[in-house]
Design an enzyme around this catalytic site. Structure first.
Site, mmCIF file in Angstrom:
data_model
loop_
_atom_site.group_PDB
_atom_site.id
_atom_site.type_symbol
_atom_site.label_atom_id
_atom_site.label_comp_id
_atom_site.label_asym_id
_atom_site.label_seq_id
_atom_site.Cartn_x
_atom_site.Cartn_y
_atom_site.Cartn_z
ATOM 1 N N ASP A 232 76.524 8.912 -14.631
ATOM 2 C CA ASP A 232 77.514 7.836 -14.657
ATOM 3 C C ASP A 232 78.110 7.636 -16.054
ATOM 4 O O ASP A 232 77.379 7.632 -17.048
ATOM 5 C CB ASP A 232 76.802 6.547 -14.220
ATOM 6 C CG ASP A 232 77.703 5.339 -14.232
ATOM 7 O OD1 ASP A 232 78.521 5.217 -13.319
ATOM 8 O OD2 ASP A 232 77.585 4.515 -15.167
ATOM 9 N N GLU A 302 80.543 11.862 -14.369
ATOM 10 C CA GLU A 302 81.667 10.967 -14.163
ATOM 11 C C GLU A 302 82.277 10.582 -15.495
ATOM 12 O O GLU A 302 81.580 10.076 -16.373
ATOM 13 C CB GLU A 302 81.216 9.676 -13.461
ATOM 14 C CG GLU A 302 82.374 8.724 -13.248
ATOM 15 C CD GLU A 302 81.994 7.253 -13.347
ATOM 16 O OE1 GLU A 302 82.400 6.502 -12.469
ATOM 17 O OE2 GLU A 302 81.323 6.864 -14.311
HETATM 18 C C1 LIG Z 1 84.497 3.987 -13.195
HETATM 19 C C2 LIG Z 1 83.229 3.335 -13.565
HETATM 20 O O1 LIG Z 1 83.197 2.476 -14.416
HETATM 21 N N1 LIG Z 1 82.175 3.754 -12.877
HETATM 22 C C3 LIG Z 1 80.880 3.257 -13.105
HETATM 23 C C4 LIG Z 1 80.643 3.361 -14.560
HETATM 24 O O2 LIG Z 1 79.555 2.691 -14.962
HETATM 25 C C5 LIG Z 1 79.621 1.342 -14.678
HETATM 26 C C6 LIG Z 1 78.434 0.732 -15.312
HETATM 27 O O3 LIG Z 1 77.331 1.571 -15.150
HETATM 28 C C7 LIG Z 1 79.672 1.105 -13.188
HETATM 29 O O4 LIG Z 1 79.869 -0.234 -12.908
HETATM 30 C C8 LIG Z 1 80.807 1.845 -12.601
HETATM 31 O O5 LIG Z 1 80.743 1.832 -11.209
#
Ligand SMILES: CC(=O)N[C@H]1CO[C@H](CO)[C@@H](O)[C@@H]1O
Ligand SMILES: *[C@@H]1O[C@H](CO)[C@@H](O)[C@H](O)[C@H]1NC(C)=O
Ligand SMILES: *[C@@H]1O[C@H](CO)[C@@H](O)[C@H](O)[C@H]1NC(C)=O
Ligand SMILES: *[C@@H]1O[C@H](CO)[C@@H](O)[C@H](O)[C@H]1NC(C)=O
Ligand SMILES: *[C@@H]1O[C@H](CO)[C@@H](O)[C@H](O)[C@H]1NC(C)=O
Ligand SMILES: *[C@@H]1O[C@H](CO)[C@@H](O)[C@H](O)[C@H]1NC(C)=O
Ligand SMILES: *[C@@H]1O[C@H](CO)[C@@H](O)[C@H](O)[C@H]1NC(C)=O
Ligand SMILES: *[C@@H]1O[C@H](CO)[C@@H](O)[C@H](O)[C@H]1NC(C)=O
Ligand SMILES: [Ca+2]
Ligand SMILES: [Ca+2]
Length: 586
Positions: A232, A302
């Site tokens: 993530d 991601e």
């Molecule tokens: C796009 C985005 O922000 N995805 C994840 C990134 O991390 C945060 C915090 O861990 C999440 O809330 C998001 O879903």
């Protein structure tokens, strides 16, 4: 992230016509599971509730595994199930090696993992390396400067004090959910950094101990038998250590305000060079496991970045591989329901033309942070978008519910729970909230769609579940999104999909986007209409190697003109109704 469209469009170079050709694989080798299998994302709070508390759980997921087997889905990525105070619904982790009690226990996890192995399903864990929860024992120890924990998080002295004697944050950095990225801690008398909510303090990757801890946590799950990780928000792992103010983003959305993340250009907090080094470290650990027993494991990452050029290094190099693939969000970010065939063609071409040699492209059109297909591209585009992404060469990810065409739910301010929505307040929450795309899976027409027996589920079930649900789409004697999806899944198992060449282009003056996949003269052709009118495609003229007749393999639900699945048609005049889509096989 939502609504990034307006300011990202510049990044794609638009061409008026578009075509790309890739040859069939001359030396077909079996694909790795993460290349061939559909990767299905479960949002665990909304998949299946087994104990009637209105929240999905691991036992619930285990009870629904046959759904994946029936659809030919080979691997499942589960959004975070670690112990968590749920300030960001599991993306705030208080113990990286334990299961959140809302979801079950480590034993439930083992049971789920075993049940998946019995069915040949791969299990991918979400991993959240950037930050922990503020309720993690490490954070408390760090607050008290205890031993090695002292520098586990990013601590900074104030820049100074204002007239009232309040400490001033070290920089103007704004977090993803809105407001300062720095939170004052009374005990330590310092600020800590949080790139997400304040209950998610950033871990300090400048400290090698932190990397060791994270590798140990990954090892724990690899030892427990998981097949891979989805990492993530990796673009936020490192920050520039000078802590300089970030500039205003010249391409910020018109409706943004200084407390919004998108108002600023994140040159010191996003995508710092060391990110790739950290990914290479993670990957090394994964490869050690793969080499040891020959069972392929994978790491997907991601990161929402402005350009493909910034993202491609996330693959790493031949010598130092990083991600097996970084998620490709381009169809989400650069396309919507008003986009024409050329927009899709350009996005797709760009990936195949620019990807590193040997790298696997990946396609997805939805996730827990973005509107659903039907709500983004229009309900008439549900089958077309599934067809479009599932049959291109490369990996593919399906967000739960997209196989039946679920759409976003309308959530009132009172029912809003996403911190992104809540932080924005009652007037602006709907611009940010991710709740609409996170509602419970619609299994049946029963109360709560068969998801839960609770009186109130954590997010409301979409009222359309009476008609739109898995059972109805399975049982109907007619067509359904689920039946189309199953056929697409089957088609991915053919040689034409696995090893076939690709010829992709727009036809009919940019009203149709289509592509063929052919291996040793056998294959299929997809045609998707972005036109408001019925058009006739001369496929033998437009595409190479198409025989004069072919069999209708599938169409979208309600295809016009009415065309029976399995019937034979002339490929020199394939009639496609407005916004419809069809696949013919030969
Ligand atoms: C796009 C985005 O922000 N995805 C994840 C990134 O991390 C945060 C915090 O861990 C999440 O809330 C998001 O879903
Ligand atoms: C985290 O959970 C594990 C169980 O897997 C437990 O052994 C460990 O003590 C927990 N760690 C902390 C810091 O609470
Ligand atoms: C936090 O740490 C302090 C000092 O080390 C300790 O007294 C306290 O009990 C801890 N609090 C929690 C919630 O663990
Ligand atoms: C779709 O994208 C176009 C730009 O290509 C933009 O003008 C339009 O507002 C977007 N529509 C929606 C519904 O987001
Ligand atoms: C659910 O609602 C019904 C009817 O309002 C009520 O009788 C029952 O006690 C409620 N159950 C729970 C678990 O709250
Ligand atoms: C769907 O089919 C199953 C199995 O044949 C059956 O048990 C169920 O009642 C049917 N559901 C509906 C809504 O028709
Ligand atoms: C197609 O129809 C939609 C909805 O009626 C309209 O907004 C759009 O402008 C039309 N597009 C073209 C190319 O005519
Ligand atoms: C389709 O294209 C071929 C090749 O250019 C041509 O011979 C044929 O007449 C066309 N058919 C129709 C129906 O337009
Ligand atoms: Ca539950
Ligand atoms: Ca960070």
């Amino acid at each position: 992230m939502k609504h990034v469209l307006a300011f990202c469009l510049l990044a794609i170079s638009f061409r008026l016509s578009s075509a790309i050709k890739l040859p069939q694989n001359p030396d077909p080798q079996p694909l790795k599971w993460w290349q061939s299998d559909i990767i299905y994302q479960i949002y665990p709070r909304s998949h299946q509730d087994s104990d009637g508390d209105g929240v999905g759980d691991l036992k619930g997921i285990e009870s629904r595994l046959d759904h994946f087997v029936e659809l030919g889905i080979g691997s499942v990525w589960i959004s975070p199930i670690y112990q968590s105070p749920m300030k960001d619904f599991g993306y705030d982790i208080s113990n990286f090696t334990n299961i959140e009690p809302t979801f079950g226990t480590l034993d439930d996890f083992r049971s789920l993992s075993d049940a998946m192995k019995e069915r040949g399903l791969k299990l991918i864990m979400d991993f959240v390396p950037n930050h922990s929860s503020d309720m993690h024992a490490w954070f408390n120890k760090s607050i008290h400067s205890e031993g090695k924990y002292k520098d586990y998080y990013v601590w900074k002295d104030p820049k100074g004090y204002d007239a009232e004697g309040n400490p001033i944050p070290p920089a103007n950095w704004v977090n993803h959910f809105g407001g300062s990225s720095f939170e004052w801690n009374e005990i330590r008398q310092q600020f800590y950094l949080h790139q997400f909510v304040k209950e998610q303090p950033d871990l300090n990757y400048e400290n090698p101990e932190v990397m060791k801890e994270m590798l140990a946590a990954m090892k724990f799950w690899l030892d427990a038998g998981v097949d891979g990780f989805r990492m993530d928000a990796v673009q936020t792992l490192f920050e520039d250590q000078r802590f300089l103010d970030e500039p205003v983003n010249p391409d910020r959305p018109a409706n943004s305000i200084p407390s919004d993340h998108k108002y600023w250009k994140h040159i010191y907090t996003i995508n710092q060079p060391k990110v790739i080094d950290a990914l290479v470290e993670f990957r090394k650990l994964i490869d050690i496991y793969t080499l040891a027993d020959g069972k392929e494991r994978c790491m997907m990452t991601e990161a929402y970045l402005d350009t493909l050029e910034e993202l491609l290094p996330y693959y790493g190099t031949k010598e130092n591989p990083a991600a097996h693939f970084p998620f490709n969000f381009d169809l989400i970010v650069y396309a919507n329901g008003s986009s024409g065939a050329t927009t899709f063609a350009n996005i797709i071409d760009e990936w195949y033309l620019k990807k590193p040699e040997g790298a696997t492209v990946n396609w997805l059109v939805g996730n827990h942070d973005n509107f659903r297909i039907g709500s983004r591209y229009g309900e008439d585009a549900i089958d077309k978008m599934n067809m479009l992404i599932m049959l291109l060469p490369g990996s593919v990810v399906t967000y739960y519910g997209e196989e039946i065409g679920m759409v976003d739910n309308v959530i009132s301010w009172e029912d809003t729970v996403d911190p992104w929505g809540c932080n924005a307040g009652p007037d602006r929450y709907s611009l940010f909230s991710r709740d609409p795309e996170r509602c419970p899976m619609q299994w049946s027409a029963e109360d709560n769609a068969g998801f839960s027996t609770a009186n109130k589920t954590w997010l409301p079930v979409h009222p359309n579940h009476k008609q739109l649900n898995v059972e109805a789409q399975k049982n109907t004697t007619g067509e359904s999104h689920l039946k189309v999806y199953k056929r697409l899944s089957d088609l991915r198992k053919t040689e034409a999909w696995q090893f076939g060449g690709l010829e992709a282009k727009t036809t009919n003056d940019g009203e149709i986007y289509g592509y063929s996949r052919i291996f040793n003269n056998q294959g299929f052709l997809f045609l998707g209409s972005f036109s408001n009118q019925t058009v006739t495609v001369n496929a033998t003229q437009e595409f190479e190697g198409i025989p004069s007749t072919a069999t209708v393999y599938t169409t979208n639900v309600g295809f016009e003109p009415e065309t029976a699945i399995g019937s034979s048609i002339s490929t020199s005049s394939i009639v496609v109704g407005a916004k419809h889509s069809i696949i013919v096989a030969f």
